[in-house]
Design a protein around this motif. Structure first.
Motif, PDB file in Angstrom:
ATOM      1  N   LEU A  39      -8.312 -19.133  -5.619  1.00 10.94           N
ATOM      2  CA  LEU A  39      -9.508 -18.264  -5.463  1.00 10.94           C
ATOM      3  C   LEU A  39     -10.116 -18.197  -4.450  1.00 10.94           C
ATOM      4  CD1 LEU A  39     -10.851 -18.568  -9.251  1.00 10.94           C
ATOM      5  CD2 LEU A  39      -9.125 -16.785  -8.396  1.00 10.94           C
ATOM      6  N   TRP A  89     -12.470 -13.404  -5.345  1.00 12.69           N
ATOM      7  CA  TRP A  89     -10.910 -12.886  -5.251  1.00 12.69           C
ATOM      8  C   TRP A  89      -9.830 -14.005  -5.639  1.00 12.69           C
ATOM      9  CZ3 TRP A  89     -11.018  -8.101  -3.041  1.00 12.69           C
ATOM     10  CH2 TRP A  89     -12.531  -7.710  -2.514  1.00 12.69           C
ATOM     11  N   GLU A  90      -9.018 -13.250  -6.057  1.00  9.66           N
ATOM     12  CA  GLU A  90      -7.476 -13.824  -6.502  1.00  9.66           C
ATOM     13  C   GLU A  90      -6.585 -12.986  -5.507  1.00  9.66           C
ATOM     14  OE1 GLU A  90      -4.938 -15.398 -10.260  1.00  9.66           O
ATOM     15  OE2 GLU A  90      -6.201 -13.489 -10.547  1.00  9.66           O
ATOM     16  N   GLU A  93      -7.189  -9.174  -4.882  1.00  4.95           N
ATOM     17  CA  GLU A  93      -7.657  -8.595  -6.006  1.00  4.95           C
ATOM     18  C   GLU A  93      -9.009  -9.075  -6.382  1.00  4.95           C
ATOM     19  OE1 GLU A  93      -6.012  -6.478  -8.560  1.00  4.95           O
ATOM     20  OE2 GLU A  93      -4.353  -6.326  -7.001  1.00  4.95           O
ATOM     21  N   ALA A  95     -11.552 -10.373  -8.547  1.00  2.00           N
ATOM     22  CA  ALA A  95     -11.539 -11.174  -9.899  1.00  2.00           C
ATOM     23  C   ALA A  95     -12.730 -11.392 -10.662  1.00  2.00           C
ATOM     24  CB  ALA A  95     -10.756 -12.393  -9.799  1.00  2.00           C
ATOM     25  N   SER A 114     -16.237 -10.142 -14.656  1.00  2.00           N
ATOM     26  CA  SER A 114     -15.110 -10.990 -14.617  1.00  2.00           C
ATOM     27  C   SER A 114     -13.900 -10.235 -15.238  1.00  2.00           C
ATOM     28  CB  SER A 114     -15.112 -12.239 -15.643  1.00  2.00           C
ATOM     29  OG  SER A 114     -14.246 -13.143 -15.375  1.00  2.00           O
ATOM     30  N   ARG A 115     -12.852 -10.291 -14.274  1.00  2.00           N
ATOM     31  CA  ARG A 115     -11.541  -9.780 -14.547  1.00  2.00           C
ATOM     32  C   ARG A 115     -10.433 -10.869 -14.738  1.00  2.00           C
ATOM     33  NH1 ARG A 115     -11.720  -5.137 -10.153  1.00  2.00           N
ATOM     34  NH2 ARG A 115     -12.928  -3.623 -11.037  1.00  2.00           N
ATOM     35  N   ARG A 116     -10.793 -11.998 -14.535  1.00  2.00           N
ATOM     36  CA  ARG A 116      -9.993 -13.341 -14.531  1.00  2.00           C
ATOM     37  C   ARG A 116     -11.001 -14.146 -15.351  1.00  2.00           C
ATOM     38  NH1 ARG A 116      -8.649 -18.107 -11.713  1.00  2.00           N
ATOM     39  NH2 ARG A 116      -6.483 -18.499 -11.851  1.00  2.00           N
ATOM     40  N   ALA A 119     -14.085 -16.303 -13.977  1.00  2.00           N
ATOM     41  CA  ALA A 119     -14.527 -15.806 -12.438  1.00  2.00           C
ATOM     42  C   ALA A 119     -15.837 -15.563 -12.445  1.00  2.00           C
ATOM     43  CB  ALA A 119     -13.759 -14.441 -12.129  1.00  2.00           C
TER      44      ALA A 119
END
Length: 188
Positions: A39, A89-90, A93, A95, A114-116, A119
Motif C-alpha cells: 500500500l 493506495w493499492e 487504485e 483503496a 475503505s474499498r480494501r 484501508a
C-alpha cells in the motif's frame, strides 16, 4: 515546528500544479526481493476522489449525508488550504481514505471510506501519526463507535471539548496544501 517547515516547503514551486510530486510513502511487509510495498499513502493528492468515495451509499443504506452542496463547499475549502485528505493506495487504485478540516491545531475528521479491508483504519492511524508529528492537539472523530474506540478514540464531555477547542483553534498552523509533507520516517 514540523508543520511550519512542511508548510514552508509546500509554498515553493515543488507543489505547483503540474510539478513533479514526491513518491508515495509505502507501507507493508513484502517477503523478500525488491517488490514495492503493498500500500501507499498520500496527502491531498486525490481530495475530490476521497470525498466522492465517502459520499457513496454504504452497504445496507440508500443515501448519504454528503450532498452535492457539501462536495462543492469542501472542494473550495480544500483549494483554500483548510480541508485535507489522506489517501491509501493499492497500486494506482484508491483503496481508502479520510478527509476533514484543519483549524488551528485541531483536525475535524468528517468521513472515511475503505474499498480494501482495513484501508480506512490505515488512513486514520496514518493521519493520527502525522498530526502528532505536527503537534496537533486534537483529532475530532465527531461520533464515537466501537471501531474508533478500538483504535484509541475517547469520549469526552462537551465542556472539556469546548475548552480544548477554545485553546487549540487559537494555536495556529499554516494553511495550504499538504502534498509532499509526509514525515512518516520520523513517526512509524
Amino acid at each position: 515546528r514540523s508543520a511550519r517547515r512542511c508548510a514552508h516547503r509546500s509554498q515553493g514551486s515543488s507543489t505547483a500544479p503540474g510539478a513533479a510530486r514526491q513518491p508515495r510513502v509505502g507501507i507493508g511487509i513484502v517477503a523478500g526481493g525488491d517488490a514495492p510495498p503493498a500500500l501507499g499513502l498520500d496527502l491531498d493528492q486525490a481530495f475530490a476522489e476521497v470525498m466522492a468515495a465517502c459520499a457513496e451509499p454504504r452497504v445496507g443504506e440508500s443515501g448519504t449525508w454528503i450532498t452535492r452542496d457539501m462536495l462543492r463547499a469542501y472542494r473550495q475549502l480544500h483549494e483554500q488550504g483548510a480541508a485535507h485528505s489522506l489517501e491509501v493506495w493499492e497500486g494506482d487504485e484508491l483503496a481508502g481514505g479520510i478527509y476533514g478540516l484543519s483549524l488551528g491545531s485541531v483536525f475535524f475528521g468528517e468521513s472515511m471510506f475503505s474499498r480494501r479491508t482495513d484501508a480506512s483504519k490505515i488512513a486514520l492511524i496514518a493521519l493520527c501519526r502525522q498530526l502528532q508529528q505536527w503537534e496537533y492537539g486534537l483529532l475530532d472523530c465527531q461520533v464515537g463507535n466501537p471501531h474508533l474506540y478500538r483504535m484509541g478514540a475517547q469520549q469526552m464531555s462537551r465542556q472539556r471539548f469546548e475548552g480544548l477547542l477554545e485553546k487549540l483553534i487559537g494555536d495556529p498552523r499554516p494553511m495550504g496544501n499538504w502534498q509532499n509533507c509526509f514525515m512518516f520516517e520520523q513517526c512509524w
